[in-house]
Design an enzyme around this catalytic site. Structure first.
Site, PDB file in Angstrom:
ATOM      1  N   HIS A 153       0.878  -1.206  -0.025  1.00 59.07           N
ATOM      2  CA  HIS A 153      -0.145  -0.133   0.098  1.00 59.07           C
ATOM      3  C   HIS A 153       0.933   1.095  -0.188  1.00 59.07           C
ATOM      4  CE1 HIS A 153       1.077  -0.154   4.143  1.00 59.07           C
ATOM      5  NE2 HIS A 153       0.637   1.179   4.269  1.00 59.07           N
TER       6      HIS A 153
HETATM    7  C1  UD1 Z   1      -1.835   5.539   6.005  1.00 57.88           C
HETATM    8  C2  UD1 Z   1      -0.611   6.035   6.606  1.00 57.88           C
HETATM    9  C3  UD1 Z   1       0.559   4.800   6.509  1.00 57.88           C
HETATM   10  C4  UD1 Z   1      -0.108   3.605   6.984  1.00 57.88           C
HETATM   11  C5  UD1 Z   1      -1.401   3.397   6.447  1.00 57.88           C
HETATM   12  C6  UD1 Z   1      -1.993   2.140   6.708  1.00 57.88           C
HETATM   13  C7  UD1 Z   1      -0.180   8.382   6.442  1.00 57.88           C
HETATM   14  C8  UD1 Z   1       0.825   9.402   5.825  1.00 57.88           C
HETATM   15  N1  UD1 Z   1      -0.050   7.196   6.218  1.00 57.88           N
HETATM   16  O1  UD1 Z   1      -1.561   5.638   4.697  1.00 57.88           O
HETATM   17  O2  UD1 Z   1       1.756   5.275   7.118  1.00 57.88           O
HETATM   18  O3  UD1 Z   1       0.914   2.506   6.738  1.00 57.88           O
HETATM   19  O4  UD1 Z   1      -2.310   4.258   6.668  1.00 57.88           O
HETATM   20  O5  UD1 Z   1      -3.188   1.988   6.207  1.00 57.88           O
HETATM   21  O6  UD1 Z   1      -0.559   8.718   7.556  1.00 57.88           O
HETATM   22  N2  UD1 Z   1      -9.137   5.288   2.275  1.00 57.88           N
HETATM   23  C9  UD1 Z   1     -10.242   4.462   2.215  1.00 57.88           C
HETATM   24  N3  UD1 Z   1     -10.857   4.357   3.553  1.00 57.88           N
HETATM   25  C10 UD1 Z   1     -10.221   4.445   4.806  1.00 57.88           C
HETATM   26  C11 UD1 Z   1      -9.327   5.019   4.621  1.00 57.88           C
HETATM   27  C12 UD1 Z   1      -8.397   5.442   3.280  1.00 57.88           C
HETATM   28  O7  UD1 Z   1     -11.003   4.281   1.081  1.00 57.88           O
HETATM   29  O8  UD1 Z   1     -10.836   4.166   5.541  1.00 57.88           O
HETATM   30  C13 UD1 Z   1      -8.367   5.458   1.036  1.00 57.88           C
HETATM   31  C14 UD1 Z   1      -8.810   6.816   0.383  1.00 57.88           C
HETATM   32  O9  UD1 Z   1      -8.903   6.697  -1.186  1.00 57.88           O
HETATM   33  C15 UD1 Z   1      -7.506   7.753   0.908  1.00 57.88           C
HETATM   34  C16 UD1 Z   1      -6.394   6.592   0.876  1.00 57.88           C
HETATM   35  O10 UD1 Z   1      -7.017   5.323   1.077  1.00 57.88           O
HETATM   36  O11 UD1 Z   1      -7.399   8.804   0.174  1.00 57.88           O
HETATM   37  C17 UD1 Z   1      -5.221   6.977   1.479  1.00 57.88           C
HETATM   38  O12 UD1 Z   1      -5.526   7.153   2.887  1.00 57.88           O
HETATM   39  P1  UD1 Z   1      -4.713   8.026   3.744  1.00 57.88           P
HETATM   40  O13 UD1 Z   1      -5.310   7.750   5.233  1.00 57.88           O
HETATM   41  O14 UD1 Z   1      -4.557   9.123   3.281  1.00 57.88           O
HETATM   42  O15 UD1 Z   1      -3.325   7.153   3.851  1.00 57.88           O
HETATM   43  P2  UD1 Z   1      -3.000   5.439   3.721  1.00 57.88           P
HETATM   44  O16 UD1 Z   1      -2.443   4.985   2.299  1.00 57.88           O
HETATM   45  O17 UD1 Z   1      -4.159   4.686   4.304  1.00 57.88           O
END
Ligand code: UD1
Length: 368
Positions: free
Chosen positions: A207
């Site tokens: 991821h």
């Molecule tokens: C975040 C953390 C990362 C961790 C990961 C574990 C940061 C910078 N990164 O990354 O260190 O390893 O979590 O999962 O904080 N999304 C959903 N549903 C959710 C959450 C996210 O669909 O419940 C999707 C959205 O499109 C979002 C993308 O995932 O834009 C990224 O989510 P985000 O919280 O920005 O970062 P992660 O890649 O999850």
């Protein structure tokens, strides 16, 4: 002790870390509140973990949701500040390295008389292109209490000039949770439910933006995993951020082996059981490098660096990078039975959260 300790969590890898800390703080007689920033919000990325790990309902959910780094971080800060002003805790405890960690420590430290404690301090990949590295640097620079999970954390903090009395080598709270729940994890029967047999499948997670956001990096990796699936079944629970990249890869390939199975994100207990029984784990996660080391399961990390070197020096982790041929060769070795054995690092003994609670109880900061 009168002022409360405020525990903050925002994203999936935070939840297994706060569970034992929350309980140990209560056991030590402290007044504790729990704030969820809402960085992760899907049922499978949040609620399920609270339920499975028995974490109480947060006192408040800031419901920040997704956004660019600046937008998400700013939104967390905006919504967290009034909560701090109202509740006036003496100490804010943040865990890990996600945007919620850095955002909340910044807000807390700018308010008079609020201390910050960081659980999982001192880890460094020395790769500032990783958003998590920036979050770690910011959080550690501001923290009054730095709880370290492995020896490298202590060394890094000392080199950065953090006063020794702030640094506490307490061990790994995520492994507290793993040890507590391993038996329950087995009882889920998740391996059989997925149609898999113990020690005869590979488990994948990917991821990180550096791996999944660019097709020229992601797709050759997926091609290697498809080749592994010609030999043993491969299960890939897919993080929401990875889903579009995976769909594009599938659309481009003429065929994908049936033995390469993808699924939506999996609950903590089921995933723990799947990890414990895997022949091989391939991942770019930070936490999974540690969990496989604790379980003694071979792990190939598809990154060029790790902020958790103890998993390579002492554990079962191997850094194989992102070059498809290196990944293929490393997987070949494990499938041929040439596995790296390891040992469980010092203080990954299920008692890290207790040590944290006792250090907080004797902290001479703003709790009194
Ligand atoms: C975040 C953390 C990362 C961790 C990961 C574990 C940061 C910078 N990164 O990354 O260190 O390893 O979590 O999962 O904080 N999304 C959903 N549903 C959710 C959450 C996210 O669909 O419940 C999707 C959205 O499109 C979002 C993308 O995932 O834009 C990224 O989510 P985000 O919280 O920005 O970062 P992660 O890649 O999850």
């Amino acid at each position: 002790m009168t002022r409360e300790v405020m525990l903050v969590a925002g994203a999936r890898p935070n939840f297994m870390k706060i569970a034992p800390v929350h309980r140990s703080l209560l056991d030590a007689g402290m007044r504790v509140s729990l704030i969820h920033t809402g960085q992760h919000y899907d049922e499978q990325m949040s609620r399920l973990f609270f339920d499975q790990l028995g974490i109480p309902e947060p006192d408040l959910n800031l419901e920040v949701g997704s956004g660019s780094h600046a937008v998400q971080t700013a939104e967390i800060m905006k919504r967290f500040e009034p909560v701090l002003l109202e509740r006036a805790p003496g100490l804010v405890v943040v865990v890990g390295d996600v945007n919620s960690t850095a955002a909340c420590s910044m807000v807390a430290k700018k308010l008079d008389g609020v201390g910050v404690a960081h659980v999982e301090a001192g880890l460094r990949s020395f790769d500032r292109t990783m958003p998590e590295e920036i979050n770690r640097l910011v959080t550690d620079a501001l923290s009054d209490l730095l709880f370290v999970s492995e020896p490298s954390g202590e060394q890094n903090l000392r080199l950065e000039g953090v006063p020794t009395q702030r640094i506490h080598f307490v061990g790994n709270v995520m492994i507290d949770t793993l040890r507590e729940h391993l038996e329950r994890a087995r009882e889920t029967g998740a391996v059989a439910e997925q149609g898999l047999a113990p020690k005869s499948y590979a488990l994948i997670t990917l991821h990180r933006p550096a791996n999944v956001d660019q097709p020229h990096v992601f797709e050759p990796m997926m091609d290697v995993l498809a080749d592994v699936a010609r030999e043993i079944p491969v299960l890939f629970p897919v993080h929401p951020r990875t889903r579009p990249a995976l769909d594009r890869w599938r659309a481009r390939r003429s065929e994908v082996p049936q033995a390469l199975r993808t699924s939506s994100p999996i609950g903590y207990l089921e995933f723990l059981h799947l990890m414990a029984e895997a022949r091989l784990v391939l991942t770019d996660s930070g936490g999974i490098q540690e969990e496989t080391t604790a379980l003694g399961v071979p792990c190939l990390t598809l990154r060029d660096n790790t902020e958790r070197p103890v998993t390579v020096e002492q554990g079962t982790n191997q850094l194989v990078g992102r070059d498809p041929q290196r990944i293929r060769d490393a997987a070949r070795q494990v499938l041929d039975g040439r596995v790296k054995t390891g040992r469980v690092p010092d203080k990954w003994d299920g008692k890290a959260a207790e040590r944290i609670a006792s250090a907080i109880a004797s902290w001479d900061g703003a709790l009194r």
